[in-house]
Write a protein that holds these residues in place. Structure first.
Motif, PDB file in Angstrom:
ATOM      1  N   MET A 204       0.823  -1.202   0.000  1.00 42.57           N
ATOM      2  CA  MET A 204       0.000   0.000   0.000  1.00 42.57           C
ATOM      3  C   MET A 204       0.862   1.260   0.000  1.00 42.57           C
TER       4      MET A 204
ATOM      5  N   HIS B 233       2.335   1.742  -3.508  1.00 48.09           N
ATOM      6  CA  HIS B 233       1.371   2.102  -4.553  1.00 48.09           C
ATOM      7  C   HIS B 233       0.263   2.972  -3.959  1.00 48.09           C
ATOM      8  N   PRO B 234       0.599   4.218  -3.604  1.00 51.95           N
ATOM      9  CA  PRO B 234      -0.422   5.104  -3.022  1.00 51.95           C
ATOM     10  C   PRO B 234      -1.566   5.345  -3.998  1.00 51.95           C
ATOM     11  N   HIS B 235      -2.743   5.548  -3.446  1.00 45.72           N
ATOM     12  CA  HIS B 235      -3.988   5.784  -4.180  1.00 45.72           C
ATOM     13  C   HIS B 235      -4.570   4.507  -4.779  1.00 45.72           C
ATOM     14  N   GLN B 236      -3.779   3.411  -4.846  1.00 50.99           N
ATOM     15  CA  GLN B 236      -4.330   2.166  -5.375  1.00 50.99           C
ATOM     16  C   GLN B 236      -5.191   1.502  -4.307  1.00 50.99           C
ATOM     17  N   ILE B 237      -6.357   1.032  -4.718  1.00 50.81           N
ATOM     18  CA  ILE B 237      -7.258   0.368  -3.780  1.00 50.81           C
ATOM     19  C   ILE B 237      -6.921  -1.126  -3.745  1.00 50.81           C
ATOM     20  N   PHE B 238      -6.682  -1.639  -2.542  1.00 50.09           N
ATOM     21  CA  PHE B 238      -6.378  -3.056  -2.346  1.00 50.09           C
ATOM     22  C   PHE B 238      -7.597  -3.735  -1.736  1.00 50.09           C
ATOM     23  N   SER B 239      -8.108  -4.718  -2.433  1.00 49.03           N
ATOM     24  CA  SER B 239      -9.261  -5.446  -1.921  1.00 49.03           C
ATOM     25  C   SER B 239      -8.850  -6.294  -0.716  1.00 49.03           C
TER      26      SER B 239
ATOM     27  N   ILE C  30      -4.740   5.023   6.752  1.00 53.41           N
ATOM     28  CA  ILE C  30      -5.284   4.043   5.802  1.00 53.41           C
ATOM     29  C   ILE C  30      -6.777   4.326   5.647  1.00 53.41           C
TER      30      ILE C  30
ATOM     31  N   TYR D 164      -9.119  -1.064   0.787  1.00 50.36           N
ATOM     32  CA  TYR D 164      -8.363  -0.065   1.527  1.00 50.36           C
ATOM     33  C   TYR D 164      -7.330   0.588   0.614  1.00 50.36           C
ATOM     34  N   CYS D 165      -6.958   1.821   0.952  1.00 47.48           N
ATOM     35  CA  CYS D 165      -5.871   2.476   0.225  1.00 47.48           C
ATOM     36  C   CYS D 165      -5.225   3.516   1.104  1.00 47.48           C
TER      37      CYS D 165
ATOM     38  N   ASP E  51      -3.592   7.355   0.740  1.00 50.05           N
ATOM     39  CA  ASP E  51      -3.543   8.506  -0.157  1.00 50.05           C
ATOM     40  C   ASP E  51      -2.258   9.293   0.061  1.00 50.05           C
TER      41      ASP E  51
END
Length: 232
Positions: free
Chosen positions: A172, A175-181, A217, A225-226, A228
């Motif tokens: 996380m 890779h900021p701003h990426q949404i992790f399921s 987070i 979750y992501c 920013d």
């Protein structure tokens, strides 16, 4: 990226450990004999060697002796820091441990070992022998993450994380701003525990928020979750 040489003749141990080390973000070359280790050391630069002792063709102690005597080509040894060597072996007598350390090993780990302990010992050795690795980090706000040495700072304060907390936070941060399921993050934990319960991710996210700030987070409702990256 930290480059490791893993010298292990057992194919099951070798393959599984290489995969786990790669999962931790290391660049790993795996060889199965002492002569193959010497050839790899002559061709590449490594920050750390994980060395079994019971090797075919050239015994592990002899490999260690040659590393410390610089008998491989001189420009393969880092001029600013000596290659760290961690012996990993089933030889568990005090005599063997003392001999290995006196021969020049930086640490000695007896098989069978816990993978979390192996990772902790690797990071401890890298902090001592490869301080330049601390120059590569990811920063979001006041949080700095150093992948090579598994160190995390909030401002100037170092924050201790469990391996499972790290496994969730590292991708996380990278890779900021990426949404992790939730399912994606659960996959990150499978190397550490075979059974991931339904609320495991929520528990570790809660722990991370306690350590890093409740808003660090972000929950994306119904998705995951992501983290920013604050705008300048």
């Amino acid at each position: 990226m930290i480059k490791l040489l893993f010298v292990e003749d057992d194919p099951m141990i070798g393959e599984s450990t290489q995969i786990l080390l790669q999962h931790e973000g290391f660049n790993v070359d795996w060889v199965r004999s002492g002569l193959a280790a010497m050839d790899a050391l002559a061709r590449h630069d490594y920050q750390l060697v994980l060395l079994d002792l019971g090797l075919p063709e050239l015994e592990g102690m002899e490999v260690l002796r040659r590393i410390r005597n610089d008998s491989i080509r001189s420009d393969s040894i880092h001029s600013d820091s000596q290659i760290a060597v961690l012996i990993i072996t089933a030889r568990d007598t005090l005599k063997d441990r003392v001999r290995g350390l006196n021969q020049g090993a930086d640490d000695y780990l007896v098989k069978p070992y816990d993978f979390e302990e192996l990772i902790a010992r690797i990071h401890a050795l890298l902090r001592r022998t490869s301080p330049a690795a601390m120059q590569d980090y990811y920063q979001i706000g006041g949080i700095r993450l150093y992948p090579a040495t598994h160190r995390l700072f909030k401002g100037e304060q170092e924050i201790e994380l469990s391996n499972k907390e790290w496994a969730i936070l590292e991708p996380m941060m990278m890779h900021p701003h990426q949404i992790f399921s939730k399912s994606h993050l659960e996959q990150k934990l499978y190397d550490w525990q075979s059974d991931v319960s339904s609320n495991t991710i929520e528990v570790y996210i809660h722990h991370l928020r306690q350590k890093l700030g409740k808003d660090f987070i972000r929950t994306v409702r119904g998705i995951g979750y992501c983290i920013d990256q604050p705008s300048d």
